[in-house]
Motif scaffolding. Structure first.
Motif, PDB file in Angstrom:
ATOM      1  N   SER A   9       5.461 -21.440  -4.511  1.00  0.00           N
ATOM      2  CA  SER A   9       5.869 -20.043  -4.392  1.00  0.00           C
ATOM      3  C   SER A   9       5.366 -19.194  -5.539  1.00  0.00           C
ATOM      4  CB  SER A   9       7.396 -19.957  -4.296  1.00  0.00           C
ATOM      5  OG  SER A   9       7.843 -20.581  -3.129  1.00  0.00           O
ATOM      6  N   SER A  10       4.900 -19.826  -6.635  1.00  0.00           N
ATOM      7  CA  SER A  10       4.432 -19.044  -7.776  1.00  0.00           C
ATOM      8  C   SER A  10       2.941 -18.768  -7.709  1.00  0.00           C
ATOM      9  CB  SER A  10       4.754 -19.783  -9.076  1.00  0.00           C
ATOM     10  OG  SER A  10       3.986 -20.971  -9.187  1.00  0.00           O
ATOM     11  N   LEU A  11       2.249 -19.365  -6.733  1.00  0.00           N
ATOM     12  CA  LEU A  11       0.814 -19.175  -6.632  1.00  0.00           C
ATOM     13  C   LEU A  11       0.504 -17.779  -6.114  1.00  0.00           C
ATOM     14  CD1 LEU A  11      -0.273 -22.578  -5.088  1.00  0.00           C
ATOM     15  CD2 LEU A  11      -0.376 -21.887  -7.470  1.00  0.00           C
ATOM     16  N   GLY A  12      -0.435 -17.110  -6.770  1.00  0.00           N
ATOM     17  CA  GLY A  12      -0.842 -15.795  -6.278  1.00  0.00           C
ATOM     18  C   GLY A  12       0.120 -14.699  -6.728  1.00  0.00           C
ATOM     19  N   ASP A  13      -0.356 -13.473  -6.643  1.00  0.00           N
ATOM     20  CA  ASP A  13       0.453 -12.308  -6.996  1.00  0.00           C
ATOM     21  C   ASP A  13       0.508 -11.393  -5.790  1.00  0.00           C
ATOM     22  OD1 ASP A  13       1.758 -10.199  -8.079  1.00  0.00           O
ATOM     23  OD2 ASP A  13       0.166  -9.590  -9.459  1.00  0.00           O
ATOM     24  N   LEU A  14       1.641 -11.413  -5.086  1.00  0.00           N
ATOM     25  CA  LEU A  14       1.774 -10.606  -3.877  1.00  0.00           C
ATOM     26  C   LEU A  14       2.281  -9.203  -4.166  1.00  0.00           C
ATOM     27  CD1 LEU A  14       3.310 -13.256  -1.456  1.00  0.00           C
ATOM     28  CD2 LEU A  14       0.919 -12.670  -1.809  1.00  0.00           C
ATOM     29  N   SER A  15       2.641  -8.929  -5.434  1.00  0.00           N
ATOM     30  CA  SER A  15       3.252  -7.636  -5.740  1.00  0.00           C
ATOM     31  C   SER A  15       2.281  -6.476  -5.537  1.00  0.00           C
ATOM     32  CB  SER A  15       3.774  -7.633  -7.185  1.00  0.00           C
ATOM     33  OG  SER A  15       2.702  -7.811  -8.104  1.00  0.00           O
ATOM     34  N   VAL A  16       0.975  -6.756  -5.555  1.00  0.00           N
ATOM     35  CA  VAL A  16       0.011  -5.669  -5.399  1.00  0.00           C
ATOM     36  C   VAL A  16      -0.119  -5.233  -3.959  1.00  0.00           C
ATOM     37  CG1 VAL A  16      -1.300  -6.386  -7.417  1.00  0.00           C
ATOM     38  CG2 VAL A  16      -1.894  -7.309  -5.189  1.00  0.00           C
ATOM     39  N   GLY A  17       0.378  -6.012  -3.027  1.00  0.00           N
ATOM     40  CA  GLY A  17       0.346  -5.639  -1.627  1.00  0.00           C
ATOM     41  C   GLY A  17      -0.883  -6.171  -0.909  1.00  0.00           C
ATOM     42  N   VAL A  18      -0.866  -6.024   0.404  1.00  0.00           N
ATOM     43  CA  VAL A  18      -1.913  -6.580   1.259  1.00  0.00           C
ATOM     44  C   VAL A  18      -3.171  -5.730   1.234  1.00  0.00           C
ATOM     45  CG1 VAL A  18      -2.471  -7.141   3.668  1.00  0.00           C
ATOM     46  CG2 VAL A  18      -0.211  -7.678   2.742  1.00  0.00           C
ATOM     47  N   ARG A  19      -3.008  -4.431   1.053  1.00  0.00           N
ATOM     48  CA  ARG A  19      -4.130  -3.485   1.106  1.00  0.00           C
ATOM     49  C   ARG A  19      -4.795  -3.518   2.478  1.00  0.00           C
ATOM     50  NH1 ARG A  19      -5.267  -5.385  -4.402  1.00  0.00           N
ATOM     51  NH2 ARG A  19      -4.686  -3.757  -5.893  1.00  0.00           N
ATOM     52  N   LEU A  20      -3.996  -3.277   3.496  1.00  0.00           N
ATOM     53  CA  LEU A  20      -4.540  -3.209   4.855  1.00  0.00           C
ATOM     54  C   LEU A  20      -5.549  -2.082   4.970  1.00  0.00           C
ATOM     55  CD1 LEU A  20      -4.444  -4.176   7.809  1.00  0.00           C
ATOM     56  CD2 LEU A  20      -2.538  -2.591   8.178  1.00  0.00           C
ATOM     57  N   PHE A  21      -5.293  -0.970   4.268  1.00  0.00           N
ATOM     58  CA  PHE A  21      -6.213   0.162   4.212  1.00  0.00           C
ATOM     59  C   PHE A  21      -6.727   0.298   2.776  1.00  0.00           C
ATOM     60  CE2 PHE A  21      -3.714   1.038   7.925  1.00  0.00           C
ATOM     61  CZ  PHE A  21      -4.572   1.680   8.800  1.00  0.00           C
ATOM     62  N   PRO A  22      -8.008   0.629   2.596  1.00  0.00           N
ATOM     63  CA  PRO A  22      -8.541   0.789   1.236  1.00  0.00           C
ATOM     64  C   PRO A  22      -7.813   1.870   0.446  1.00  0.00           C
ATOM     65  CG  PRO A  22     -10.327   0.669   2.843  1.00  0.00           C
ATOM     66  CD  PRO A  22      -9.058   0.800   3.625  1.00  0.00           C
ATOM     67  N   GLU A  23      -7.423   2.946   1.141  1.00  0.00           N
ATOM     68  CA  GLU A  23      -6.739   4.048   0.479  1.00  0.00           C
ATOM     69  C   GLU A  23      -5.553   4.487   1.332  1.00  0.00           C
ATOM     70  OE1 GLU A  23      -9.387   7.246  -0.303  1.00  0.00           O
ATOM     71  OE2 GLU A  23     -10.734   6.061  -1.573  1.00  0.00           O
ATOM     72  N   ILE A  24      -4.444   4.750   0.677  1.00  0.00           N
ATOM     73  CA  ILE A  24      -3.267   5.273   1.359  1.00  0.00           C
ATOM     74  C   ILE A  24      -2.707   6.434   0.539  1.00  0.00           C
ATOM     75  CG2 ILE A  24      -2.659   3.107   2.501  1.00  0.00           C
ATOM     76  CD1 ILE A  24      -0.615   2.577   0.335  1.00  0.00           C
ATOM     77  N   SER A  25      -1.844   7.213   1.149  1.00  0.00           N
ATOM     78  CA  SER A  25      -1.279   8.381   0.473  1.00  0.00           C
ATOM     79  C   SER A  25      -0.207   7.964  -0.527  1.00  0.00           C
ATOM     80  CB  SER A  25      -0.682   9.341   1.503  1.00  0.00           C
ATOM     81  OG  SER A  25       0.483   8.762   2.093  1.00  0.00           O
ATOM     82  N   GLY A  26       0.169   8.897  -1.367  1.00  0.00           N
ATOM     83  CA  GLY A  26       1.225   8.618  -2.327  1.00  0.00           C
ATOM     84  C   GLY A  26       2.545   8.286  -1.656  1.00  0.00           C
ATOM     85  N   GLU A  27       2.848   8.979  -0.548  1.00  0.00           N
ATOM     86  CA  GLU A  27       4.091   8.709   0.175  1.00  0.00           C
ATOM     87  C   GLU A  27       4.079   7.304   0.783  1.00  0.00           C
ATOM     88  OE1 GLU A  27       2.239  11.337   0.512  1.00  0.00           O
ATOM     89  OE2 GLU A  27       3.469  13.088   0.020  1.00  0.00           O
ATOM     90  N   GLN A  28       2.949   6.916   1.324  1.00  0.00           N
ATOM     91  CA  GLN A  28       2.846   5.564   1.891  1.00  0.00           C
ATOM     92  C   GLN A  28       2.963   4.502   0.802  1.00  0.00           C
ATOM     93  OE1 GLN A  28      -0.951   6.268   3.797  1.00  0.00           O
ATOM     94  NE2 GLN A  28      -0.042   6.147   5.847  1.00  0.00           N
ATOM     95  N   ARG A  29       2.339   4.749  -0.342  1.00  0.00           N
ATOM     96  CA  ARG A  29       2.415   3.795  -1.453  1.00  0.00           C
ATOM     97  C   ARG A  29       3.857   3.653  -1.933  1.00  0.00           C
ATOM     98  NH1 ARG A  29      -0.085  -0.393  -2.593  1.00  0.00           N
ATOM     99  NH2 ARG A  29       2.037  -1.136  -2.484  1.00  0.00           N
ATOM    100  N   LEU A  30       4.569   4.770  -2.002  1.00  0.00           N
ATOM    101  CA  LEU A  30       5.959   4.738  -2.449  1.00  0.00           C
ATOM    102  C   LEU A  30       6.814   3.926  -1.490  1.00  0.00           C
ATOM    103  CD1 LEU A  30       8.114   5.730  -4.448  1.00  0.00           C
ATOM    104  CD2 LEU A  30       8.374   7.777  -3.028  1.00  0.00           C
ATOM    105  N   MET A  31       6.598   4.110  -0.178  1.00  0.00           N
ATOM    106  CA  MET A  31       7.381   3.351   0.793  1.00  0.00           C
ATOM    107  C   MET A  31       7.053   1.869   0.716  1.00  0.00           C
ATOM    108  SD  MET A  31       7.845   3.757   4.930  1.00  0.00           S
ATOM    109  CE  MET A  31       6.300   2.992   5.373  1.00  0.00           C
ATOM    110  N   LEU A  32       5.775   1.533   0.605  1.00  0.00           N
ATOM    111  CA  LEU A  32       5.397   0.125   0.531  1.00  0.00           C
ATOM    112  C   LEU A  32       5.929  -0.529  -0.733  1.00  0.00           C
ATOM    113  CD1 LEU A  32       1.750  -0.080   1.898  1.00  0.00           C
ATOM    114  CD2 LEU A  32       3.906  -0.500   3.063  1.00  0.00           C
ATOM    115  N   ASP A  33       5.900   0.189  -1.858  1.00  0.00           N
ATOM    116  CA  ASP A  33       6.478  -0.356  -3.091  1.00  0.00           C
ATOM    117  C   ASP A  33       7.964  -0.641  -2.903  1.00  0.00           C
ATOM    118  OD1 ASP A  33       4.067  -0.250  -4.396  1.00  0.00           O
ATOM    119  OD2 ASP A  33       4.479   1.643  -5.433  1.00  0.00           O
ATOM    120  N   SER A  34       8.646   0.265  -2.199  1.00  0.00           N
ATOM    121  CA  SER A  34      10.074   0.071  -1.945  1.00  0.00           C
ATOM    122  C   SER A  34      10.305  -1.122  -1.028  1.00  0.00           C
ATOM    123  CB  SER A  34      10.680   1.330  -1.326  1.00  0.00           C
ATOM    124  OG  SER A  34      10.548   2.447  -2.191  1.00  0.00           O
TER     125      SER A  34
END
Length: 407
Positions: A9-34
């Motif tokens: 379970s410690s392998l890899g760093d998932l906190s950065v997210g999947v990055r399904l899209f190369p760029e997302i809006s600030g609102e989308q980033r805030l929701m995904l972080d939450s």
């Protein structure tokens, strides 16, 4: 031979997210972080594993917290209590689905969103009453549809009109999350064409039979209907619009299901990539060997292709493009097959440790293999795409080219 190993379970760093899209809006980033913080705080992978081994149901409190973030209203009209962040609800929901998939989250996220979308589009009174609870996280829903609607098998569910009631007879197999939901949207073929009806869980004459599935992080059931009577007013839309709504639902389900798979693919690959850096053989990290390098490079390309096809389908479908449903079917077929290929490649990197119960690798393989057949198999979607194409000109023979609904 030295064998440096971190806990799975410690392998890899998932906190950065999947990055399904190369760029997302600030609102989308805030929701995904939450969303990421919510999952990592309440239901990280070790908790998912423990719940699976204890055969526990999903967490209703966690579902309500997801609802507080707006995760179940992204595909719902604003006047029905929903709304998207970007103006494209399918894109927003796919982003959330990918992060949930990366963490192998249980519960009927896709089913609840698809049902909420259908209820909002239909706009019938009984459905809107249930919709409010779905958006608020007070209830969950699943979509139970006859496999004949997507060409996977013969019809096993019959719906007929009897006065002011609809009568359901037959079985829907392998419905994910059916034993932890409050509403079931049943879709089947009748003599008048496709029919969709909202059924409360439980309802007299309806029984749920738990079935063992490859994916142990989620629960599956066969739903048996024995002369189940439902008021006709709980039917979604009229017969004229039923096929169109059903096609759009299927396309949405395909995109969200594929997005969950892409999230699991990304997490699985990150685990394998990190393991190739820390596993020492013959005095060197195994990732430095040419054969492993090539395998990882090819797998990385496969993952990026999967992300691209899902992202493209989400954008077009959410924008109402004519080819949106076709792209949804393409995404479902492509990801359904390549996800299994990717996890097999990761197995090659992990070697013997990947075959152990204690390692998380098998959880990803189980999820991806199971997900590939939800909402239509890759074969069914390719067959449908082919059947609607004019091979002489390369043109489509009709607007609907993905997923099949034959009246």
């Amino acid at each position: 031979m030295p064998h440096d190993r971190k806990s799975p379970s410690s392998l890899g760093d998932l906190s950065v997210g999947v990055r399904l899209f190369p760029e997302i809006s600030g609102e989308q980033r805030l929701m995904l972080d939450s969303v990421i913080r919510l999952v990592e705080s309440n239901c990280p992978l070790p908790v998912v594993r423990r719940q699976a081994e204890q055969n526990r149901l999903g967490d209703a409190d966690l579902r309500r917290e997801f609802a507080d973030l707006g995760c179940f209203g992204l595909l719902v009209h604003e006047d029905h209590g929903g709304g998207s962040l970007s103006g494209n609800g399918v894109v927003d929901a796919a982003l959330v689905a990918s992060e949930r998939g990366a963490r192998l989250q249980p519960g009927p996220f896709v089913g609840t969103n698809v049902v909420a979308y259908a209820l909002s589009e239909a706009g019938t009174t009984p459905g809107l009453e249930a919709l409010a609870d779905l958006v608020a996280g007070k209830a969950s829903a699943v979509w139970a549809f006859d496999g004949a609607l997507v060409g996977d098998r013969r019809s096993v569910l019959a719906v007929r009109q009897d006065g002011d009631e609809l009568v359901l007879d037959g079985t829907v197999c392998g419905v994910q999350g059916a034993d932890e939901c409050d509403w079931i949207l049943v879709s089947a073929l009748s003599s008048d064409g496709p029919v969709q009806v909202l059924v409360a869980n439980p309802t007299g004459g309806m029984t749920l039979e738990r079935v063992d599935g490859m994916d142990i992080t989620r629960r599956f059931s066969d739903i048996h209907f024995s002369s189940v009577r439902v008021p006709a007013r709980q039917r979604l839309g009229g017969s004229a619009d039923a096929e169109g709504l059903l096609n759009r639902q299927l396309a949405v389900a395909c995109v969200l299901s594929a997005a969950e798979s892409v999230g699991a693919m990304d997490a699985n690959f990150q685990l394998a990539l990190e393991y190739s850096r820390v596993r020492i053989a013959f005095g060197r990290p195994i990732g430095s060997f040419q054969a492993v390098k090539h395998l990882l490079a090819n797998t990385s390309l496969l993952l990026e292709m999967a992300k691209a096809v899902v992202a493209g389908a989400a954008v077009k479908l959410g924008a109402g493009a004519p080819d949106g449903p076709a792209l949804a079917s393409i995404a479902k077929a492509f990801v359904g097959e390549r996800a299994v290929e990717l996890t097999h490649n990761c197995f090659q990197v992990f070697g013997g440790i990947g075959y152990t119960w204690e390692h998380d690798q098998h959880l990803f393989m189980r999820r991806l293999a199971s997900e590939s057949f939800l909402y239509g198999s890759p074969v069914a979607h390719r067959r449908s795409l082919w059947s609607h194409a004019d091979v002489s000109t390369g043109a489509r023979t009709g607007e609907r080219t993905g997923g099949r609904v034959d009246a």
